[in-house]
Write a protein that holds these residues in place. Structure first.
Motif: not given
Length: 264
Positions: A61-63, A67-69, A35-38, A24-26
């Motif tokens: 990832v970036e989309s 940004v997400g995880v 920075t929150m996703a990192e 899944v992608l959050k």
């Protein structure tokens, strides 16, 4: 987003998309800092390495400017949804929740922010509190005992997935600190927290009716399992509530927290 990626859940800060191969992608909402996703990805890696049963974080990832995880998919239903489907299991699930939380606190956290330092920063930034109130709360915080235990920072029934395994998700606020502070935050959310926006009115009314029973059963079981005195947990309520005023929560919840802080 690609056509084969469908949204399966949405919250105040992020959306969850189903991917192929059990992932899944959050994806964080636009406007939130990169920075929150990192930071979430880094923390999730540390928590996964601790050996707890949590979704494995695969990549940052970036989309489309967001940004997400990417995570392993946690199969099952949230504890909140299961309680709604079967109200008779409230106390049983509250005890399970306490047991899972106690197991988390048995782990030591490596490479995570310190809980007391994070609380102090957020108390200093808290809206609605006067400078004098902030100074007094920080002074009381300094007297509280520190620790290096793994603390989730957002532990509640909607962050527990139950299926063939018990999963705990959403570790972006994890810290190293005193378990009593983590329990205090959970109590505040159980008793005063605003429910997820996507819940239907019937679910909101139901949970409002069982809040106190859920919180009481959770607290009784946690203190029984850990032998941490209830009084020790209560000492953390005001600092934790004050720090929570800086979060993206409804004004109605902030008003309840402010009332609690000033009563103390």
């Amino acid at each position: 987003m690609k056509e084969n990626e469908r949204m399966v859940a949405a919250g105040r800060t992020a959306e969850l998309y189903a991917l192929e191969s059990g992932r899944v992608l959050k994806l964080f909402r636009k406007g939130l800092p990169r920075t929150m996703a990192e930071e979430e990805f880094r923390i999730a890696q540390n928590v996964f390495r601790s050996g707890l049963h949590v979704p494995e974080p695969f990549e940052y990832v970036e989309s489309e400017g967001r940004v997400g995880v990417v995570y392993e998919k946690a199969e099952g239903h949230t504890m909140l949804a299961m309680i709604f489907q079967n109200p008779g299991i409230v106390e049983t699930e509250a005890r399970r929740m306490a047991r899972i939380h106690a197991e988390i606190h048995e782990r030591k956290a490596e490479g995570l922010p310190r809980l007391k330092a994070a609380l102090e920063r957020r108390i200093s930034d808290a809206p609605l509190l006067s400078a004098e109130e902030k100074a007094e709360i920080v002074l009381k915080l300094e007297d509280l005992e520190d620790d290096g235990s793994l603390c989730h920072g957002d532990f509640h029934p909607d962050n527990i997935i139950l299926g063939q395994k018990e999963w705990v998700i959403d570790w972006m606020t994890a810290t190293a600190g005193n378990p009593a502070a983590d329990v205090a935050r959970t109590l505040l959310m159980l008793e005063h927290g605003a429910l997820p926006d996507e819940l239907p009115l019937s679910a909101v009314e139901f949970f409002t009716g069982i809040r106190q029973a859920l919180a009481a059963a959770y607290m009784n079981e946690y203190t029984r399992l850990t032998r941490i005195p209830r009084e020790e947990i209560v000492k953390w309520l005001v600092p934790v509530a004050s720090a929570r005023l800086t979060e993206w929560i409804p004004d109605s919840e902030k008003e309840k927290l402010l009332e609690l802080i000033r009563k103390q």
